[in-house]
Design an enzyme around this catalytic site. Structure first.
Site, mmCIF file in Angstrom:
data_model
loop_
_atom_site.group_PDB
_atom_site.id
_atom_site.type_symbol
_atom_site.label_atom_id
_atom_site.label_comp_id
_atom_site.label_asym_id
_atom_site.label_seq_id
_atom_site.Cartn_x
_atom_site.Cartn_y
_atom_site.Cartn_z
ATOM 1 N N ARG A 100 0.853 -1.180 0.000
ATOM 2 C CA ARG A 100 0.000 0.000 0.000
ATOM 3 C C ARG A 100 0.895 1.239 0.000
ATOM 4 O O ARG A 100 1.515 1.589 1.008
ATOM 5 C CB ARG A 100 -0.917 -0.004 1.223
ATOM 6 C CG ARG A 100 -1.996 -1.089 1.182
ATOM 7 C CD ARG A 100 -2.915 -0.930 -0.002
ATOM 8 N NE ARG A 100 -4.101 -1.788 0.094
ATOM 9 C CZ ARG A 100 -5.055 -1.829 -0.829
ATOM 10 N NH1 ARG A 100 -4.948 -1.075 -1.922
ATOM 11 N NH2 ARG A 100 -6.099 -2.629 -0.675
ATOM 12 N N ALA A 125 -10.718 -7.530 -1.131
ATOM 13 C CA ALA A 125 -11.588 -6.355 -1.112
ATOM 14 C C ALA A 125 -11.423 -5.596 -2.414
ATOM 15 O O ALA A 125 -10.454 -5.786 -3.147
ATOM 16 C CB ALA A 125 -11.256 -5.453 0.077
ATOM 17 N N LEU A 135 -13.093 -1.929 -4.924
ATOM 18 C CA LEU A 135 -13.986 -0.804 -5.132
ATOM 19 C C LEU A 135 -15.306 -1.247 -5.748
ATOM 20 O O LEU A 135 -15.355 -2.218 -6.504
ATOM 21 C CB LEU A 135 -13.336 0.217 -6.060
ATOM 22 C CG LEU A 135 -12.036 0.847 -5.595
ATOM 23 C CD1 LEU A 135 -11.441 1.682 -6.725
ATOM 24 C CD2 LEU A 135 -12.263 1.704 -4.358
ATOM 25 N N GLU A 177 -16.990 7.337 1.801
ATOM 26 C CA GLU A 177 -16.804 5.915 1.510
ATOM 27 C C GLU A 177 -17.607 5.049 2.479
ATOM 28 O O GLU A 177 -17.495 5.173 3.698
ATOM 29 C CB GLU A 177 -15.337 5.517 1.606
ATOM 30 C CG GLU A 177 -15.118 4.044 1.302
ATOM 31 C CD GLU A 177 -13.681 3.585 1.503
ATOM 32 O OE1 GLU A 177 -13.338 2.515 0.980
ATOM 33 O OE2 GLU A 177 -12.919 4.286 2.200
ATOM 34 N N GLU A 211 -1.623 -5.499 -7.461
ATOM 35 C CA GLU A 211 -2.294 -6.796 -7.382
ATOM 36 C C GLU A 211 -1.548 -7.895 -8.134
ATOM 37 O O GLU A 211 -1.911 -9.065 -8.032
ATOM 38 C CB GLU A 211 -3.718 -6.665 -7.921
ATOM 39 C CG GLU A 211 -4.600 -5.799 -7.028
ATOM 40 C CD GLU A 211 -6.030 -5.715 -7.518
ATOM 41 O OE1 GLU A 211 -6.344 -6.370 -8.535
ATOM 42 O OE2 GLU A 211 -6.837 -5.005 -6.896
#
Length: 211
Positions: A71, A83, A85, A127, A152
């Site tokens: 991250r 997880a 979006l 969010e 990813e």
């Protein structure tokens, strides 16, 4: 459970609203809000976010699937839940979660429940995230796996006992917010009513539904 313990919709008047920045994922909006208490106005910066889903995938041995992901904003490789979006227009949250579990976790699940709904940081962003519990796990064959890109592309997975993850959260060894919320909620559900008492996968989600 008392109905008195519940969030409620409320919207203070906005005199003006201006988009300050619009990026690939988020936008920054500045609202001039008027207080209904004394009429004073004040500026609030709002990070506009499409929302997200996350999954606590639990196998028959009470192990949770986690991913290890770099991250950039925090300069850490974090232990996280699968997880992603909610950035596919018109895609229901459950389908988004199923897609993310396939893409990031390389597994599918037969039994889905709503584990917990959260506003990730309501002082600065709109969010909203729904965390699901997924059971009845089957593995995706190697030749059918999704190939990730960017961060990813380097995102290994592992199965960790739920109890071990709880200890890691409480000791500060893992810090991802959705993982922390998800595993603690799963632990609580397991010891208070069982997983089958959780909400169904299509339960109402007030944060993302019209008022």
């Amino acid at each position: 459970m008392s109905d008195a313990i519940a969030d409620r919709r409320e919207q203070w008047p906005v005199d003006t609203s201006k988009t300050m920045f619009e990026g690939k994922v988020v936008a920054l909006r500045q609202d001039i809000v008027r207080s209904p208490v004394d009429g004073a106005t004040f500026a609030r910066d709002v990070v506009v976010h499409p929302g997200a889903v996350a999954i606590v995938a639990l196998d028959k041995q009470d192990q949770v699937l986690v991913v290890s992901q770099y991250r950039h904003p925090v300069g850490h490789r974090l232990t996280e839940l699968p997880a992603g979006l909610r950035d596919v227009e018109g895609e229901p949250p459950l389908l988004a979660a199923q897609r993310e579990l396939y893409e990031e976790g390389h597994i599918r699940a037969a039994d889905w429940r709503v584990l917990v709904d959260v506003f990730s940081s309501p002082g600065m962003t709109d969010e909203a995230v729904r965390v699901y519990l997924a059971r009845g796990i089957t593995h995706v064959p190697d030749d059918e796996r999704h190939q990730g890109e960017h961060e990813e592309a380097d995102m290994p997975t592992s199965w960790v006992p739920l109890a071990e993850l709880v200890r890691a959260v409480l000791s500060g060894k893992v810090q991802n917010a959705l993982l922390s919320v998800g595993v603690l909620a799963a632990w609580s559900a397991h010891h208070d009513g069982g997983y089958d008492a959780l909400r169904g996968p299509d339960a109402a989600w007030s944060a993302v539904e019209p008022s």
